[in-house]
Design an enzyme around this catalytic site. Structure first.
Site, short mmCIF file in Angstrom:
data_model
loop_
_atom_site.label_atom_id
_atom_site.label_comp_id
_atom_site.label_asym_id
_atom_site.label_seq_id
_atom_site.Cartn_x
_atom_site.Cartn_y
_atom_site.Cartn_z
N LYS A 1 0.82 -1.21 0.00
CA LYS A 1 0.00 0.00 0.00
C LYS A 1 0.86 1.27 0.00
CE LYS A 1 -3.96 -2.20 2.24
NZ LYS A 1 -5.04 -2.01 3.21
N TYR B 1 -12.01 -1.81 -3.91
CA TYR B 1 -12.57 -2.02 -2.58
C TYR B 1 -14.11 -1.88 -2.57
CZ TYR B 1 -8.07 -2.28 -0.19
OH TYR B 1 -6.84 -2.69 0.26
N ASN C 1 -2.29 0.25 6.75
CA ASN C 1 -1.76 -1.02 7.25
C ASN C 1 -0.83 -1.76 6.27
OD1 ASN C 1 -3.73 -1.84 5.50
ND2 ASN C 1 -4.71 -3.28 6.90
N HIS D 1 -2.03 -5.49 1.55
CA HIS D 1 -3.32 -6.18 1.39
C HIS D 1 -3.07 -7.58 0.86
CE1 HIS D 1 -7.40 -7.05 -0.06
NE2 HIS D 1 -6.81 -7.48 -1.17
N GLU E 1 -8.83 -10.19 -8.08
CA GLU E 1 -7.91 -9.08 -7.82
C GLU E 1 -6.69 -9.15 -8.74
OE1 GLU E 1 -9.35 -8.49 -3.20
OE2 GLU E 1 -7.30 -9.19 -3.56
#
Ligand code: CMP
Length: 132
Positions: free
Chosen positions: A3, A43, A106, A109, A120
């Site tokens: 990320k 998302y 965070n 993913h 994905e």
């Protein structure tokens, strides 16, 4: 996907090394910058969550690295490697314990099922099946 917080923080190389050392083969890899629309689409499953707007803003705020990984039991083993969504609850040595700042920012993913992994992977790589 690594990320924007982890890419901007200069942790991409260390994270990819950790992934490879855990036995994952990288079969596709891309450095890119998601648009607001792309982050919203990726998302979409979280569209009704209270954190969706800030999640999309975060995920389109900087460069990300998308990877397709191959390993026996890949989904479960990758989730073990990256640790709990909330870094405060993540085990020592996991990617999120090492690099995540919060449940929102965070660092990484991982797909939550084989089915979503295919979806994905297809989001980032139109011909990823041929990379195997
Ligand atoms: P990820 O594994 O990419 O899946 C959905 C993301 O939404 C998650 O990591 C976090 O970045 C974010 N997220 C999940 N739960 C929360 C929460 N309670 N508050 C803010 N962001 C969250």
């Amino acid at each position: 996907m690594i990320k924007p917080d982890a890419v901007a923080g200069g942790h991409s190389g260390a994270i990819l090394k950790q992934i490879e050392e855990a036995g994952f083969e990288i079969v596709a890899l891309k450095l890119t910058h998601l648009s607001d629309a792309q982050a919203s689409q990726f998302y979409a499953i979280h569209a009704e969550r209270p954190f969706f707007k800030t999640l999309v803003e975060f995920m389109s705020s900087g460069k990300i690295i998308a990877a397709v990984l191959k390993k026996t039991n890949a989904v479960a083993d990758f989730r073990t490697l990256i640790g709990n969504t909330n870094p405060e609850k993540a085990d020592a040595g996991t990617v999120r314990k090492l690099y995540a700042k919060s449940i929102e920012f965070n660092a990484i993913h991982g797909s939550d099922s084989d089915e979503n992994a295919m979806i994905e992977a297809g989001f980032f790589f139109s011909n990823f099946e041929r990379f195997n």
